[in-house]
Design a protein around this motif. Sequence first.
Motif, PDB file in Angstrom:
ATOM      1  N   GLU A 487      43.237  46.770  33.140  1.00 41.64           N
ATOM      2  CA  GLU A 487      42.585  46.305  31.914  1.00 41.64           C
ATOM      3  C   GLU A 487      42.760  44.791  31.750  1.00 41.64           C
ATOM      4  O   GLU A 487      43.699  44.202  32.277  1.00 41.64           O
ATOM      5  CB  GLU A 487      43.203  47.024  30.711  1.00 41.64           C
ATOM      6  CG  GLU A 487      43.095  48.534  30.800  1.00 41.64           C
ATOM      7  CD  GLU A 487      42.101  49.110  29.823  1.00 41.64           C
ATOM      8  OE1 GLU A 487      41.198  48.360  29.396  1.00 41.64           O
ATOM      9  OE2 GLU A 487      42.219  50.285  29.501  1.00 41.64           O
ATOM     10  N   PRO A 488      41.880  44.167  30.969  1.00 44.51           N
ATOM     11  CA  PRO A 488      42.058  42.741  30.655  1.00 44.51           C
ATOM     12  C   PRO A 488      43.338  42.523  29.848  1.00 44.51           C
ATOM     13  O   PRO A 488      43.885  43.465  29.270  1.00 44.51           O
ATOM     14  CB  PRO A 488      40.815  42.405  29.823  1.00 44.51           C
ATOM     15  CG  PRO A 488      39.834  43.480  30.118  1.00 44.51           C
ATOM     16  CD  PRO A 488      40.631  44.710  30.408  1.00 44.51           C
ATOM     17  N   PRO A 489      43.814  41.283  29.788  1.00 49.14           N
ATOM     18  CA  PRO A 489      45.021  40.995  29.002  1.00 49.14           C
ATOM     19  C   PRO A 489      44.801  41.317  27.525  1.00 49.14           C
ATOM     20  O   PRO A 489      43.687  41.218  27.011  1.00 49.14           O
ATOM     21  CB  PRO A 489      45.230  39.486  29.210  1.00 49.14           C
ATOM     22  CG  PRO A 489      44.446  39.140  30.422  1.00 49.14           C
ATOM     23  CD  PRO A 489      43.298  40.085  30.462  1.00 49.14           C
ATOM     24  N   SER A 490      45.881  41.704  26.854  1.00 52.91           N
ATOM     25  CA  SER A 490      45.792  42.013  25.430  1.00 52.91           C
ATOM     26  C   SER A 490      45.634  40.740  24.614  1.00 52.91           C
ATOM     27  O   SER A 490      45.974  39.641  25.061  1.00 52.91           O
ATOM     28  CB  SER A 490      47.053  42.760  24.979  1.00 52.91           C
ATOM     29  OG  SER A 490      48.181  41.895  25.042  1.00 52.91           O
ATOM     30  N   GLY A 554      37.444  49.760  35.036  1.00 53.30           N
ATOM     31  CA  GLY A 554      37.237  48.726  36.040  1.00 53.30           C
ATOM     32  C   GLY A 554      38.555  48.099  36.450  1.00 53.30           C
ATOM     33  O   GLY A 554      39.625  48.444  35.939  1.00 53.30           O
ATOM     34  N   HIS A 555      38.479  47.187  37.413  1.00 55.40           N
ATOM     35  CA  HIS A 555      39.676  46.464  37.858  1.00 55.40           C
ATOM     36  C   HIS A 555      39.488  45.004  37.497  1.00 55.40           C
ATOM     37  O   HIS A 555      38.750  44.271  38.153  1.00 55.40           O
ATOM     38  CB  HIS A 555      39.888  46.633  39.363  1.00 55.40           C
ATOM     39  CG  HIS A 555      41.277  46.278  39.798  1.00 55.40           C
ATOM     40  ND1 HIS A 555      41.761  44.988  39.735  1.00 55.40           N
ATOM     41  CD2 HIS A 555      42.293  47.041  40.283  1.00 55.40           C
ATOM     42  CE1 HIS A 555      43.003  44.970  40.181  1.00 55.40           C
ATOM     43  NE2 HIS A 555      43.357  46.199  40.512  1.00 55.40           N
ATOM     44  N   TYR A 556      40.168  44.582  36.435  1.00 54.66           N
ATOM     45  CA  TYR A 556      39.999  43.235  35.908  1.00 54.66           C
ATOM     46  C   TYR A 556      40.412  42.169  36.917  1.00 54.66           C
ATOM     47  O   TYR A 556      39.687  41.198  37.143  1.00 54.66           O
ATOM     48  CB  TYR A 556      40.822  43.097  34.621  1.00 54.66           C
ATOM     49  CG  TYR A 556      40.884  41.693  34.084  1.00 54.66           C
ATOM     50  CD1 TYR A 556      39.841  41.179  33.328  1.00 54.66           C
ATOM     51  CD2 TYR A 556      41.983  40.875  34.346  1.00 54.66           C
ATOM     52  CE1 TYR A 556      39.882  39.888  32.834  1.00 54.66           C
ATOM     53  CE2 TYR A 556      42.029  39.582  33.859  1.00 54.66           C
ATOM     54  CZ  TYR A 556      40.981  39.088  33.109  1.00 54.66           C
ATOM     55  OH  TYR A 556      41.026  37.806  32.641  1.00 54.66           O
ATOM     56  N   GLY A 557      41.598  42.336  37.528  1.00 56.80           N
ATOM     57  CA  GLY A 557      42.110  41.305  38.424  1.00 56.80           C
ATOM     58  C   GLY A 557      41.219  41.057  39.622  1.00 56.80           C
ATOM     59  O   GLY A 557      41.045  39.919  40.061  1.00 56.80           O
ATOM     60  N   ARG A 562      34.189  49.308  39.954  1.00 56.35           N
ATOM     61  CA  ARG A 562      34.724  50.595  40.414  1.00 56.35           C
ATOM     62  C   ARG A 562      35.757  50.327  41.499  1.00 56.35           C
ATOM     63  O   ARG A 562      35.494  49.558  42.433  1.00 56.35           O
ATOM     64  CB  ARG A 562      33.617  51.487  40.974  1.00 56.35           C
ATOM     65  CG  ARG A 562      32.527  51.849  39.998  1.00 56.35           C
ATOM     66  CD  ARG A 562      31.374  52.554  40.692  1.00 56.35           C
ATOM     67  NE  ARG A 562      30.277  52.798  39.781  1.00 56.35           N
ATOM     68  CZ  ARG A 562      29.337  51.903  39.486  1.00 56.35           C
ATOM     69  NH1 ARG A 562      29.378  50.704  40.072  1.00 56.35           N
ATOM     70  NH2 ARG A 562      28.374  52.196  38.632  1.00 56.35           N
ATOM     71  N   TYR A 563      36.885  50.999  41.401  1.00 56.75           N
ATOM     72  CA  TYR A 563      37.934  50.763  42.394  1.00 56.75           C
ATOM     73  C   TYR A 563      38.858  51.974  42.436  1.00 56.75           C
ATOM     74  O   TYR A 563      39.312  52.470  41.397  1.00 56.75           O
ATOM     75  CB  TYR A 563      38.739  49.511  42.032  1.00 56.75           C
ATOM     76  CG  TYR A 563      39.577  48.975  43.168  1.00 56.75           C
ATOM     77  CD1 TYR A 563      38.978  48.440  44.306  1.00 56.75           C
ATOM     78  CD2 TYR A 563      40.964  49.011  43.119  1.00 56.75           C
ATOM     79  CE1 TYR A 563      39.730  47.946  45.342  1.00 56.75           C
ATOM     80  CE2 TYR A 563      41.730  48.510  44.152  1.00 56.75           C
ATOM     81  CZ  TYR A 563      41.109  47.979  45.270  1.00 56.75           C
ATOM     82  OH  TYR A 563      41.856  47.490  46.315  1.00 56.75           O
ATOM     83  N   ALA A 564      39.115  52.469  43.646  1.00 58.45           N
ATOM     84  CA  ALA A 564      40.053  53.580  43.844  1.00 58.45           C
ATOM     85  C   ALA A 564      40.930  53.249  45.039  1.00 58.45           C
ATOM     86  O   ALA A 564      40.572  52.404  45.863  1.00 58.45           O
ATOM     87  CB  ALA A 564      39.299  54.890  44.081  1.00 58.45           C
ATOM     88  N   HIS A 565      42.063  53.895  45.137  1.00 59.39           N
ATOM     89  CA  HIS A 565      42.937  53.680  46.289  1.00 59.39           C
ATOM     90  C   HIS A 565      42.649  54.732  47.355  1.00 59.39           C
ATOM     91  O   HIS A 565      42.738  55.934  47.103  1.00 59.39           O
ATOM     92  CB  HIS A 565      44.402  53.739  45.857  1.00 59.39           C
ATOM     93  CG  HIS A 565      44.947  52.402  45.459  1.00 59.39           C
ATOM     94  ND1 HIS A 565      46.144  52.232  44.828  1.00 59.39           N
ATOM     95  CD2 HIS A 565      44.425  51.155  45.612  1.00 59.39           C
ATOM     96  CE1 HIS A 565      46.355  50.941  44.610  1.00 59.39           C
ATOM     97  NE2 HIS A 565      45.318  50.273  45.074  1.00 59.39           N
ATOM     98  N   PHE A 566      42.321  54.245  48.554  1.00 60.65           N
ATOM     99  CA  PHE A 566      41.913  55.105  49.670  1.00 60.65           C
ATOM    100  C   PHE A 566      42.655  54.764  50.962  1.00 60.65           C
ATOM    101  O   PHE A 566      42.788  55.602  51.845  1.00 60.65           O
ATOM    102  CB  PHE A 566      40.387  54.954  49.862  1.00 60.65           C
ATOM    103  CG  PHE A 566      39.853  55.353  51.208  1.00 60.65           C
ATOM    104  CD1 PHE A 566      39.696  56.690  51.546  1.00 60.65           C
ATOM    105  CD2 PHE A 566      39.495  54.381  52.144  1.00 60.65           C
ATOM    106  CE1 PHE A 566      39.207  57.052  52.803  1.00 60.65           C
ATOM    107  CE2 PHE A 566      38.998  54.735  53.389  1.00 60.65           C
ATOM    108  CZ  PHE A 566      38.854  56.078  53.718  1.00 60.65           C
ATOM    109  N   THR A 567      43.177  53.558  51.082  1.00 61.85           N
ATOM    110  CA  THR A 567      43.548  53.015  52.393  1.00 61.85           C
ATOM    111  C   THR A 567      45.007  53.229  52.812  1.00 61.85           C
ATOM    112  O   THR A 567      45.368  52.819  53.903  1.00 61.85           O
ATOM    113  CB  THR A 567      43.252  51.505  52.425  1.00 61.85           C
ATOM    114  OG1 THR A 567      43.898  50.872  51.307  1.00 61.85           O
ATOM    115  CG2 THR A 567      41.757  51.247  52.339  1.00 61.85           C
TER     116      THR A 567
END
Length: 750
Positions: A487-490, A554-557, A562-567
């Motif tokens: 998430e984006p910064p608070s 989403g992946h802010y950084g 869209r982003y998932a861990h696969f690798t």
Amino acid sequence: MTSKSKSGEQPLNRDSVLEAIRLGQGEFGKREIARALRLKGDDKIALKFCLRELLDEGLIRKEGRSAFALTEALPSVTVVIIHDRDNDGELLARPEKSRDDPPIIRMAPGEGAGGRGHPALGVGDRALVRLFPEDDGSYEARLIRKLGQSAHKILCVLKKGRGQPRLKPVDRRAKNELLPAKGEAEKAKDGDLVLCRLGREHRHGLKTAIIEEVIGDANSPRAGSLIALHSHGIPTGFGDEELAEVQQLKPVTIGDRTDLRDIPLITIDPIDARDHDDAVWAAPDDDPKNPDGWRVIVAIADVAAYVKPGSALDRGALKRGNSVYLPDRVVPMLPERLSNDLCSLRELEERPCMAVEMIFDANGHKCRHHFIRGWMKSAAKLAYDHAQAAINGHPNDKTGPLLEPVLKPLWGAYRALAKARKERGPLEIDAPERKVRIGEDGHVTRIETRDRFDAHKLIEEFMIQANVCAAETLEQKGRPLIYRAHEPPSLEKMESLADFLSTIDMKWSKGEPPRPDRFNRLLEQARGGEHYETVNEVVLRSQSQAVYSVENPGHYGLNLRRYAHFTSPIRRYADLTAHRALIRGCKLGKDGQTDAEASQLEAIAEDISTLERRAMAAERDATDRFIAQFLAERVGSEFEGRITGVTRFGCFVRLEETGADGLVPVSRLGQERFFHDEALHALVGNETGNMYRLGMPVTVRLDEATPITGGLLFEMLTPPERGPKRRRGAQRGRPKPAFRKGPRKKGRRR
């Protein structure tokens, strides 16, 4: 915010939106609110911004996936979890039962430090507290008691000096020693590391403890890792059922997999890597419709072929969540026969894999991709520095033959992807990674900063693209998945960042959206100046922590939708769930995601997020202990450093030479009393107004290095900087002193 509704119905203002949410009783989303207020056209757009303002101000909270609810005042006495520290090192808490964005809760000065009959608090602890509301909507918390202590096991060192034996907790936050219960001291030798359970309270105020397990010699060079693992409850072995199951596994065969053996896929890893779960290959695209484009294949170890849903191996992997990497060892998620053999993409050995083939244009934009369940043979195992040296014109006997057919095409594809990355504008924080090198005897030989080559960036970018493909495909196939969410910064952290930047004559408009490219411009502005390292540090601290989630913010950084861990399925359970979902979604076998697993993904995401934080804490604690061991022989030496945190009880200093962090207690800053000024991020002298500020370069002397706790104590040698000129009477209304002599009067609040 108030606007006249164009429809002539109820005006759009904060009060009407709050009233609609109140009447909706937590079941109203944006659509329902717009319908209740009869909003149309531009009013619906204005509603979006109104809801964001109310969220930022803490007046409403998210309820479930898309609904909103009013934020209720917290009860005066509640259970909280210590979840973080702010930029100045103060403990932050959140209500244990809160599912949404709770208000800010800060522990009152000294409440988490231990003493006065209370154990010390740290990140991850539960506590019963009394809350006092502040004017800005946050709360100050005062400790009633730390929870779970009766069943809590404490790691201690048994001391059998003169007098009665004592048990000294290894946690640096714990202030009070324990007394071994009658006969317990005979279970271990002087200096042994022991796991204790609390007993009765002693008449002199010290509690007694029962020794439940003798871990080993606390003075052994590798004790730092043992302490970290036991302190954080990380399992270090495998159950009998898991070991029996892994021994019965038979290597899978090629079957109907896609044969990739003729493609020279290679692994590029750290020089000391033992498991290899990703391999890469690239070549120019021969499609005339894609001039100067690239084909890229990322092949990943097929762990799903061996670890079946619901099996003993699967249950054990979920219990661990991930592998844990300490300076002197790795605690693997999977047994060695899997992590280092059957699932490791060893050089010149045939292995099953899950692979994605991606097509990119000349500017690095992805045109298309598809997933393969393959059969591969790694053409070579390379280290990052060897691959980079070959590209830089210094190949060796191994990389020389690979330079033209394999390495140069990889770098060509990477240069194209780098163009798209620059265009995308992910957050680019410069955070040097330090490596603690351990000798064969277990002692630290040196602490070095890891070089970051283009070879590292190449693998990183290829893995990012493969992870994006996994998320996109699973969404397209309609399969439930676990996202890597960032998430984006608070709003609160952005205000804190803006306040700090104003102290070093750098500007950040509080109303400006915190986009990654805006952070990048800030870092570039600071580059080359005296505050660059500090700005990097503060920007890093302002970021939210990435988690696993079935929701997709989403992946802010990385600035990705869209982003998932696969690798990395050998070392992360999240990746294994993605593999199984892809197998089922793409019809690549019968051993894919089950309905039972799909229904449990939300709980799995929460569990592995917690386990990831546990592993990170253990890795950090072990590193601190090894560094303290390394510096113990240099007590009395002087070091150059920089202040990286200021609190009411002192300032934290990071040493330039080793990256080690230690504390300068406020009592060791000189004769003058110092106050913590939150706005200035500084400790300010009571008489002179001179200060020690965040980011200030200093010289310190190492007074204490305690390997058993990982603690470093410094004495400040640099005089304070001259503070802003103070007006007469400016002392009035200042915060109370950071260091207070004598006991605090009962009932007094800050």
